[in-house]
Design a protein around this motif. Structure first.
Motif, PDB file in Angstrom:
ATOM      1  N   TRP A 313       0.842  -1.192   0.000  1.00 27.48           N
ATOM      2  CA  TRP A 313       0.000   0.000   0.000  1.00 27.48           C
ATOM      3  C   TRP A 313       0.876   1.240   0.000  1.00 27.48           C
ATOM      4  O   TRP A 313       2.064   1.188   0.332  1.00 27.48           O
ATOM      5  N   ARG A 314       0.301   2.340  -0.417  1.00 30.34           N
ATOM      6  CA  ARG A 314       1.008   3.608  -0.346  1.00 30.34           C
ATOM      7  C   ARG A 314       0.020   4.714  -0.033  1.00 30.34           C
ATOM      8  O   ARG A 314      -1.181   4.573  -0.265  1.00 30.34           O
ATOM      9  N   ARG A 315       0.545   5.806   0.512  1.00 30.08           N
ATOM     10  CA  ARG A 315      -0.301   6.932   0.894  1.00 30.08           C
ATOM     11  C   ARG A 315       0.138   8.194   0.180  1.00 30.08           C
ATOM     12  O   ARG A 315       1.323   8.421  -0.041  1.00 30.08           O
ATOM     13  N   THR A 316      -0.821   8.999  -0.186  1.00 32.18           N
ATOM     14  CA  THR A 316      -0.562  10.323  -0.740  1.00 32.18           C
ATOM     15  C   THR A 316      -1.570  11.280  -0.106  1.00 32.18           C
ATOM     16  O   THR A 316      -2.564  10.858   0.488  1.00 32.18           O
ATOM     17  N   SER A 317      -1.300  12.554  -0.228  1.00 35.23           N
ATOM     18  CA  SER A 317      -2.190  13.559   0.349  1.00 35.23           C
ATOM     19  C   SER A 317      -2.982  14.253  -0.747  1.00 35.23           C
ATOM     20  O   SER A 317      -2.482  14.499  -1.846  1.00 35.23           O
ATOM     21  N   LYS A 318      -4.233  14.590  -0.427  1.00 36.11           N
ATOM     22  CA  LYS A 318      -5.098  15.330  -1.341  1.00 36.11           C
ATOM     23  C   LYS A 318      -5.916  16.286  -0.500  1.00 36.11           C
ATOM     24  O   LYS A 318      -6.905  15.913   0.118  1.00 36.11           O
ATOM     25  N   GLY A 319      -5.462  17.535  -0.434  1.00 36.04           N
ATOM     26  CA  GLY A 319      -6.124  18.504   0.419  1.00 36.04           C
ATOM     27  C   GLY A 319      -6.005  18.094   1.864  1.00 36.04           C
ATOM     28  O   GLY A 319      -4.923  17.825   2.375  1.00 36.04           O
ATOM     29  N   VAL A 340      -9.193  -5.522   6.677  1.00 34.27           N
ATOM     30  CA  VAL A 340      -8.390  -4.437   6.091  1.00 34.27           C
ATOM     31  C   VAL A 340      -9.117  -3.108   6.250  1.00 34.27           C
ATOM     32  O   VAL A 340      -8.504  -2.075   6.554  1.00 34.27           O
ATOM     33  N   ALA A 341     -10.434  -3.120   6.068  1.00 33.64           N
ATOM     34  CA  ALA A 341     -11.218  -1.895   6.232  1.00 33.64           C
ATOM     35  C   ALA A 341     -11.114  -1.358   7.652  1.00 33.64           C
ATOM     36  O   ALA A 341     -11.048  -0.139   7.871  1.00 33.64           O
ATOM     37  N   ARG A 342     -11.084  -2.257   8.640  1.00 32.97           N
ATOM     38  CA  ARG A 342     -10.916  -1.812  10.028  1.00 32.97           C
ATOM     39  C   ARG A 342      -9.563  -1.138  10.220  1.00 32.97           C
ATOM     40  O   ARG A 342      -9.451  -0.138  10.947  1.00 32.97           O
ATOM     41  N   GLU A 343      -8.548  -1.669   9.574  1.00 31.07           N
ATOM     42  CA  GLU A 343      -7.224  -1.060   9.671  1.00 31.07           C
ATOM     43  C   GLU A 343      -7.190   0.327   9.035  1.00 31.07           C
ATOM     44  O   GLU A 343      -6.525   1.240   9.539  1.00 31.07           O
ATOM     45  N   LEU A 344      -7.902   0.482   7.943  1.00 32.48           N
ATOM     46  CA  LEU A 344      -7.974   1.800   7.313  1.00 32.48           C
ATOM     47  C   LEU A 344      -8.646   2.811   8.231  1.00 32.48           C
ATOM     48  O   LEU A 344      -8.239   3.972   8.297  1.00 32.48           O
ATOM     49  N   ARG A 345      -9.649   2.370   8.980  1.00 36.11           N
ATOM     50  CA  ARG A 345     -10.292   3.260   9.946  1.00 36.11           C
ATOM     51  C   ARG A 345      -9.329   3.605  11.083  1.00 36.11           C
ATOM     52  O   ARG A 345      -9.293   4.753  11.547  1.00 36.11           O
ATOM     53  N   ARG A 346      -8.547   2.634  11.524  1.00 38.66           N
ATOM     54  CA  ARG A 346      -7.540   2.907  12.557  1.00 38.66           C
ATOM     55  C   ARG A 346      -6.503   3.914  12.058  1.00 38.66           C
ATOM     56  O   ARG A 346      -6.050   4.779  12.803  1.00 38.66           O
ATOM     57  N   PHE A 347      -6.125   3.791  10.799  1.00 41.74           N
ATOM     58  CA  PHE A 347      -5.148   4.708  10.230  1.00 41.74           C
ATOM     59  C   PHE A 347      -5.713   6.122  10.186  1.00 41.74           C
ATOM     60  O   PHE A 347      -5.019   7.097  10.483  1.00 41.74           O
ATOM     61  N   ALA A 348      -6.985   6.262   9.839  1.00 43.17           N
ATOM     62  CA  ALA A 348      -7.631   7.576   9.816  1.00 43.17           C
ATOM     63  C   ALA A 348      -7.675   8.171  11.224  1.00 43.17           C
ATOM     64  O   ALA A 348      -7.438   9.375  11.407  1.00 43.17           O
ATOM     65  N   GLU A 349      -7.962   7.337  12.222  1.00 45.59           N
ATOM     66  CA  GLU A 349      -7.975   7.820  13.604  1.00 45.59           C
ATOM     67  C   GLU A 349      -6.581   8.264  14.038  1.00 45.59           C
ATOM     68  O   GLU A 349      -6.433   9.262  14.746  1.00 45.59           O
ATOM     69  N   PHE A 350      -5.560   7.515  13.631  1.00 41.31           N
ATOM     70  CA  PHE A 350      -4.178   7.888  13.949  1.00 41.31           C
ATOM     71  C   PHE A 350      -3.834   9.247  13.348  1.00 41.31           C
ATOM     72  O   PHE A 350      -3.261  10.112  14.019  1.00 41.31           O
ATOM     73  N   LEU A 351      -4.195   9.452  12.099  1.00 38.19           N
ATOM     74  CA  LEU A 351      -3.879  10.707  11.409  1.00 38.19           C
ATOM     75  C   LEU A 351      -4.756  11.866  11.876  1.00 38.19           C
ATOM     76  O   LEU A 351      -4.335  13.028  11.820  1.00 38.19           O
ATOM     77  N   GLY A 352      -5.984  11.558  12.307  1.00 38.24           N
ATOM     78  CA  GLY A 352      -6.940  12.609  12.593  1.00 38.24           C
ATOM     79  C   GLY A 352      -7.437  13.260  11.312  1.00 38.24           C
ATOM     80  O   GLY A 352      -7.871  14.424  11.315  1.00 38.24           O
ATOM     81  N   LEU A 353      -7.418  12.517  10.217  1.00 39.25           N
ATOM     82  CA  LEU A 353      -7.817  13.003   8.907  1.00 39.25           C
ATOM     83  C   LEU A 353      -8.639  11.937   8.180  1.00 39.25           C
ATOM     84  O   LEU A 353      -8.480  10.747   8.454  1.00 39.25           O
ATOM     85  N   PRO A 354      -9.487  12.334   7.248  1.00 36.77           N
ATOM     86  CA  PRO A 354     -10.205  11.351   6.453  1.00 36.77           C
ATOM     87  C   PRO A 354      -9.221  10.533   5.597  1.00 36.77           C
ATOM     88  O   PRO A 354      -8.211  11.062   5.122  1.00 36.77           O
ATOM     89  N   VAL A 355      -9.516   9.255   5.411  1.00 36.49           N
ATOM     90  CA  VAL A 355      -8.732   8.383   4.547  1.00 36.49           C
ATOM     91  C   VAL A 355      -9.631   7.855   3.444  1.00 36.49           C
ATOM     92  O   VAL A 355     -10.700   7.290   3.726  1.00 36.49           O
ATOM     93  N   GLU A 356      -9.210   8.080   2.220  1.00 39.19           N
ATOM     94  CA  GLU A 356      -9.951   7.587   1.072  1.00 39.19           C
ATOM     95  C   GLU A 356      -9.147   6.501   0.379  1.00 39.19           C
ATOM     96  O   GLU A 356      -7.919   6.602   0.274  1.00 39.19           O
ATOM     97  N   VAL A 357      -9.815   5.450  -0.097  1.00 35.59           N
ATOM     98  CA  VAL A 357      -9.158   4.372  -0.792  1.00 35.59           C
ATOM     99  C   VAL A 357      -9.244   4.610  -2.293  1.00 35.59           C
ATOM    100  O   VAL A 357     -10.331   4.818  -2.824  1.00 35.59           O
ATOM    101  N   ALA A 358      -8.085   4.630  -2.922  1.00 36.95           N
ATOM    102  CA  ALA A 358      -8.051   4.914  -4.370  1.00 36.95           C
ATOM    103  C   ALA A 358      -8.575   3.699  -5.147  1.00 36.95           C
ATOM    104  O   ALA A 358      -8.344   2.559  -4.758  1.00 36.95           O
TER     105      ALA A 358
END
Length: 358
Positions: A313-319, A340-358
């Motif tokens: 996986w990789r992450r990029t920023s968009k706004g 995997v979806a639960r992990e994506l929610r955990r990642f969003a909580e860690f960042l304090g930002l919305p996470v979108e899956v490309a």
């Protein structure tokens, strides 16, 4: 002990199944050291192993000096608990210096210049000052110490870290700063060499095990002889088993039985795989798919299911949002996708930002 059990035990020992610790600094101390040249990714790797930890809380502990980011074990950055920095440097810095010696000669960095640079850095930072690398470069240039080559500057600073003279200070905006270690880190118990070998080996096998002495030597940067010496000192506190003709050491396995899926979005250089020389146990699923050769452990983030690598996986920023692109090498079932979806929610909580899956 089948290979999937090896992976399950490693996940449990690294706090990747159940998180019981409250602070990132506690986790770093338990692990001994956490590789951290990719700063943002390393913070996420630590937070995954701690209860309700976020980017903000991990950063706060680094700012306060409970976690240090410096060169130790091998010639790269690691997170280390402040209470461990002195004995860990005393044990592993000589080996790192030996690795750097050839490159030092190519850069024209000799002992006389290192002595001069230490004096300059001490004067520049004393009194609680925290300076950026660029500001340290300016101070060195004023003393006619060449820093025009970025590698040369990095080498002078790295040697000062290995000497226990400087360590990271709080970040200034997005810039890293340096401070005098003696001013930033409270005094701690001094460990002799034998005690340090025991302590490092105990922490390693308790958190990376099942692992071999070759794995420990790789991770620690120690000679094979010193790695064996440390293991011998700690082996009374560990279990031992021969698996496929090789000796593995590990803590008493957890008795908890769980069939739940454990999905993890692991960052690059995560201790789950970078902490082992032999990473074959986590590649069983990929070997079945004939895709092992396509995976680079050092170049990207990995997706694991029950400790088995299934993609990247990789992450990029968009706004104000973070975009996560998943690249799966194997087909996932519905339960695995939900994990995997639960992990994506955990990642969003860690960042304090919305996470979108490309």
């Amino acid at each position: 002990m089948p290979r999937l059990d090896i992976c399950r035990q490693r996940l449990a020992n690294q706090h990747l199944i159940k998180q019981t610790l409250e602070k990132a600094s506690e986790l770093v101390r338990v692990l001994g050291a956490v590789q951290a040249q990719d700063y943002a990714a390393a913070k996420w790797g630590v937070a995954q192993r701690v209860r309700t930890s976020t980017d903000v809380t991990v950063e706060k502990e680094i700012t306060e000096g409970a976690i240090l980011r410096t060169h130790v074990l091998r010639p790269t950055w690691h997170f280390v608990a402040s209470a461990d920095i002195r004995w860990m440097l005393a044990l592993t810095a000589p080996r790192v210096r030996a690795i750097l010696a050839h490159y030092d000669r190519d850069l024209g960095v000799d002992e006389a210049e290192l002595r001069r640079s230490r004096a300059v850095l001490t004067k520049a930072l004393q009194g609680g000052r925290q300076l950026t690398r660029a500001e340290l470069s300016t101070a060195l240039k004023r003393a006619r110490i060449r820093t025009e080559n970025t590698q040369r500057l990095a080498r002078l600073i790295m040697h000062a870290e290995l000497d226990g003279l400087i360590c990271n200070g709080p970040r200034r905006g997005k810039q890293f700063t340096y401070a005098l270690l003696e001013e930033r880190v409270p005094p701690a118990k001094v460990l002799g060499r034998e005690a340090a070998l025991f302590e490092l080996a105990k922490r390693y096998f308790s958190t990376r095990g099942p692992a071999t002495v070759e794995d420990f030597a790789w991770w620690s940067g120690l000679t094979k002889a010193d790695a064996r010496k440390g293991l011998h000192a700690a082996e009374s506190e560990l279990e031992h088993e021969i698996i496929e003709g090789r000796g593995y050491w590990f803590p008493t396995p957890t008795s908890r039985k769980t069939k739940s899926l454990v999905a993890r979005l692991l960052p690059n250089y995560d201790e789950y795989f970078i902490g082992l020389k032999d990473r074959s146990a986590m590649l069983s699923t990929l070997r079945t798919s004939g895709l092992e050769a396509g995976v680079s452990f050092l170049g990207g983030h990995l997706i694991t299911i029950n400790g088995q690598v299934v993609g990247g996986w990789r992450r990029t920023s968009k706004g104000q949002a973070t975009i996560v692109e998943l690249k799966l090498h194997t087909k996932l079932g519905d339960a695995e996708r939900r994990a995997v979806a639960r992990e994506l929610r955990r990642f969003a909580e860690f960042l304090g930002l919305p996470v979108e899956v490309a």
